[in-house]
Design an enzyme around this catalytic site. Structure first.
Site, mmCIF file in Angstrom:
data_model
loop_
_atom_site.group_PDB
_atom_site.id
_atom_site.type_symbol
_atom_site.label_atom_id
_atom_site.label_comp_id
_atom_site.label_asym_id
_atom_site.label_seq_id
_atom_site.Cartn_x
_atom_site.Cartn_y
_atom_site.Cartn_z
ATOM 1 N N LYS A 166 0.832 -1.206 0.000
ATOM 2 C CA LYS A 166 0.000 0.000 0.000
ATOM 3 C C LYS A 166 0.867 1.257 0.000
ATOM 4 O O LYS A 166 0.618 2.199 -0.744
ATOM 5 C CB LYS A 166 -0.934 -0.006 1.202
ATOM 6 C CG LYS A 166 -1.936 1.142 1.221
ATOM 7 C CD LYS A 166 -2.819 1.099 2.463
ATOM 8 C CE LYS A 166 -3.747 -0.069 2.463
ATOM 9 N NZ LYS A 166 -4.713 -0.029 3.584
ATOM 10 N N GLU B 249 10.282 -5.528 3.691
ATOM 11 C CA GLU B 249 10.573 -6.801 3.042
ATOM 12 C C GLU B 249 10.187 -6.763 1.564
ATOM 13 O O GLU B 249 10.932 -7.224 0.688
ATOM 14 C CB GLU B 249 9.833 -7.947 3.732
ATOM 15 C CG GLU B 249 10.150 -8.115 5.204
ATOM 16 C CD GLU B 249 9.166 -7.379 6.107
ATOM 17 O OE1 GLU B 249 8.978 -7.819 7.245
ATOM 18 O OE2 GLU B 249 8.592 -6.354 5.653
ATOM 19 N N GLY C 77 -4.927 -5.525 5.222
ATOM 20 C CA GLY C 77 -4.111 -6.475 4.472
ATOM 21 C C GLY C 77 -4.631 -7.893 4.505
ATOM 22 O O GLY C 77 -4.665 -8.588 3.485
ATOM 23 N N ARG C 78 -5.074 -8.353 5.669
ATOM 24 C CA ARG C 78 -5.524 -9.745 5.781
ATOM 25 C C ARG C 78 -6.902 -9.967 5.164
ATOM 26 O O ARG C 78 -7.368 -11.103 5.107
ATOM 27 C CB ARG C 78 -5.515 -10.182 7.244
ATOM 28 C CG ARG C 78 -6.355 -9.330 8.191
ATOM 29 C CD ARG C 78 -6.013 -9.653 9.649
ATOM 30 N NE ARG C 78 -6.679 -8.783 10.602
ATOM 31 C CZ ARG C 78 -6.257 -7.567 10.929
ATOM 32 N NH1 ARG C 78 -5.177 -7.055 10.354
ATOM 33 N NH2 ARG C 78 -6.897 -6.853 11.848
ATOM 34 N N GLU D 80 -4.258 -11.991 14.107
ATOM 35 C CA GLU D 80 -3.973 -10.580 13.897
ATOM 36 C C GLU D 80 -5.195 -9.727 14.198
ATOM 37 O O GLU D 80 -5.076 -8.573 14.609
ATOM 38 C CB GLU D 80 -3.490 -10.344 12.464
ATOM 39 C CG GLU D 80 -2.830 -8.986 12.250
ATOM 40 C CD GLU D 80 -2.101 -8.898 10.924
ATOM 41 O OE1 GLU D 80 -0.929 -9.306 10.855
ATOM 42 O OE2 GLU D 80 -2.713 -8.422 9.948
ATOM 43 N N HIS E 120 -0.569 -38.689 12.499
ATOM 44 C CA HIS E 120 0.650 -39.399 12.858
ATOM 45 C C HIS E 120 1.615 -38.510 13.631
ATOM 46 O O HIS E 120 2.790 -38.844 13.768
ATOM 47 C CB HIS E 120 1.310 -39.953 11.597
ATOM 48 C CG HIS E 120 0.464 -40.949 10.887
ATOM 49 N ND1 HIS E 120 0.508 -42.302 11.147
ATOM 50 C CD2 HIS E 120 -0.506 -40.786 9.942
ATOM 51 C CE1 HIS E 120 -0.366 -42.940 10.385
ATOM 52 N NE2 HIS E 120 -1.007 -42.040 9.646
ATOM 53 N N LYS F 285 7.439 -3.527 12.747
ATOM 54 C CA LYS F 285 7.983 -2.898 11.546
ATOM 55 C C LYS F 285 8.880 -1.715 11.900
ATOM 56 O O LYS F 285 9.982 -1.556 11.360
ATOM 57 C CB LYS F 285 6.839 -2.416 10.646
ATOM 58 C CG LYS F 285 6.010 -3.511 10.004
ATOM 59 C CD LYS F 285 4.908 -2.893 9.161
ATOM 60 C CE LYS F 285 3.993 -3.930 8.552
ATOM 61 N NZ LYS F 285 2.903 -3.299 7.768
#
Length: 549
Positions: free
Chosen positions: A206, A212, A267-268, A353, A384, A512
């Site tokens: 955005k 990153e 974002g999510r 979040e 398992h 951040k």
């Protein structure tokens, strides 16, 4: 005592939980074989069996009363009508507008946002079609066959997991690769196998400054230039989803290839926006639109269905029931379908979040548990490994089992085995196995009575472990859209009851900011006074090992 825990509805639920805890679901099923028929709901291609839960009608009604005491229906409507329910950032929350296929207007700050949403969908369609038919070409005239989608968090996880989940629907016009980790190994491994003349890089940020994402995009840019491209060729090989048009164009991206983001989409919740362009590029626009339509229909169901028949409401209420009245600290998702294996990670971010908060909307520190730890893995692999803890551990872990009734290119033997394990695990969690049953199983052994008792004790499983089972005909784009929207709304339900702002993420933002400060410290651009002694020690050791020669 907080406002929530002082409500009479909360007190009643506490009393009901204490009365229910000694009961065993095995006995409920024995006493009432029709229990599954009474505890099921169905909508938008999803069938929910919630009968294997430690709950009865009285407790479910009391949970609905608690939701209403927290003004759930009005808060739900406020989200859909564009009110600023993200109170800490003064924003509307309108990911639902991105998949709104009605003709209704939807106003935010006095402006109808739907024309911009529809224009963006048209832009996604046009770009996808141009890429697929070879009309969109690189600087040497070659069609672009490889796409590298760079993001982080929701701008990475949503498109990646949806694309993986819908692998049978891939069009194979282009290959889409996803990169998020700032660890240089990832981006270099992806780029190593690609031809820069046939590669399109999509950057999703955005602000166009996410650490990153920007670093990975800079690495891709250098790779492109090292391969023979020039700065002026960037415009044909790099696109962006961003609000910062100035930064994107300065990078070299053509303004026509910058897709918008809005501050009313977190974002999510962004896969429904242009962030989902990689989904469209991988599957074709028609399938991306079907994904949106499935979510839209779940939105309608969430708004209109009675609370006791409402899939997101039921799941949200059960989550509150176990988190607050049974001290369940986590919730496990178990998709019995290989292509859906990424869903636990997606819901993990969505839920943790959103509701990993300790302060209410008015700023009151909570005195009750909020968001649980979300985790999981695909079936049957988990059986398992960690299923052992769920079956015999002394921590209550509610589970969601998910299974498509049919799969592409179905092998009946494989799929029947998969289904039998899914249903068998939920049965075993509910039913368990008593000491007497285990002792009887050892009757043919040569063990003495004392040894039989000891081994039987180890084999005993208490059962009474709750689970939901979600079935769907097949995992097509429409069904996946409704499934993801259902979990989005489940999280919202719980956030309303806990009186949280489920749409900010200050914990993420702090990380951040400090990450950028530490990077300055590593680069020698920040004094040691800025850091605690431990952090400075770590920076010093890293700098010593990576000092320029």
């Amino acid at each position: 005592m907080s406002r929530l825990t002082s409500l009479p509805e909360w007190t009643k639920l506490s009393e009901l939980a204490q009365a229910i805890k000694p009961a065993h679901m095995r006995d409920w099923f024995n006493d009432d074989p029709s229990r599954p028929e009474k505890m099921q709901a169905e909508a938008c291609g999803l069938f929910l069996d919630y009968s294997k839960n430690r709950i009865n009608d009285e407790a479910l009604d009391a949970l609905i009363d608690l939701a209403r005491a927290q003004d759930f229906e009005a808060r739900r409507d406020a989200m859909f009508n564009g009110s600023h329910i993200n109170t800490t950032e003064g924003r509307a929350v309108l990911h639902t507008a991105l998949r709104n296929f009605s003709a209704d207007e939807l106003h935010v700050n006095g402006e109808d946002v739907m024309p911009a949403v529809r224009n963006t969908l048209d832009k996604i369609r046009t770009f996808t079609e141009a890429l697929h038919n070879g009309e969109y070409k690189g600087y040497t005239g070659k069609p672009l066959k490889q796409v590298v989608s760079i993001g982080i968090g929701g701008s990475f996880l949503g498109p990646k997991i949806m694309t993986e989940a819908l692998k049978p629907y891939h069009q194979h016009a282009v290959d889409v690769h996803f990169v998020a980790n700032v660890d240089g190994c990832h981006i270099k491994d992806v780029l190593a196998g690609l031809d820069h003349e046939e590669t399109l890089v999509m950057m999703s940020s955005k602000s166009f400054s996410t650490q990153e994402t920007l670093q990975n995009t800079q690495t891709a840019k250098q790779w492109f230039l090292d391969g023979g491209g020039k700065q002026e060729d960037i415009a044909k090989h790099f696109i962006a989803v961003s609000s910062n048009v100035k930064a994107a164009t300065e990078f070299g991206i053509d303004e026509d290839n910058i897709f918008p983001m809005w501050d009313w989409v977190g974002g999510r919740y962004s896969l429904w926006s242009a962030i989902g362009l990689p989904i469209s590029m991988a599957l074709g626009y028609e399938h991306f639109e079907a994904l949106l339509k499935g979510a839209h229909d779940m939105d309608t169901h969430f708004q209109e269905a009675p609370l006791k028949d409402n899939l997101p409401v039921l799941l949200g209420l059960l989550g509150v029931w176990y988190r607050n009245f049974f001290d369940a600290q986590s919730h496990v998702l178990l998709p019995y379908y290989h292509y859906l294996r990424g869903l636990p990670a997606y819901v993990q971010q969505l839920d943790m979040e959103s509701n990993g908060k300790g302060v209410t909307q008015p700023g009151e520190v909570v005195d009750y548990a909020t968001g649980p730890v979300i985790w999981g893995s695909e079936g049957t692999n988990g059986q398992h490994s960690f299923h052992q803890l769920i079956h015999q551990g002394n921590t209550l872990i509610p589970a969601d089992f998910l299974l498509p009734l049919t799969v592409p290119n179905q092998d009946d033997t494989h799929h029947a085995m998969l289904a039998s394990n899914c249903f068998g695990q939920s049965q075993a969690l509910m039913q368990g196995k008593t000491f007497d049953e285990c002792y009887a199983d050892l009757s043919d052994s040569d063990m003495e009575a004392s040894e039989r008792e000891r081994i039987a004790q180890h084999k005993t499983m208490p059962g009474n472990k709750p689970s939901n089972t979600l079935l769907f005909e097949k995992l097509d784009p429409y069904t996946l859209g409704s499934l993801v929207a259902m979990y989005e709304h489940k999280v919202f339900v719980q956030g309303v009851i806990w009186d949280l702002n489920s749409f900010d993420q200050w914990g993420v933002e702090l990380g951040k900011v400090l990450g950028n400060q530490v990077l300055d410290g590593i680069n020698g651009e920040q004094s040691a006074d800025a850091f605690d002694a431990s952090t400075q020690q770590l920076i010093d050791r890293f700098r010593a090992r990576n000092a320029p020669e």
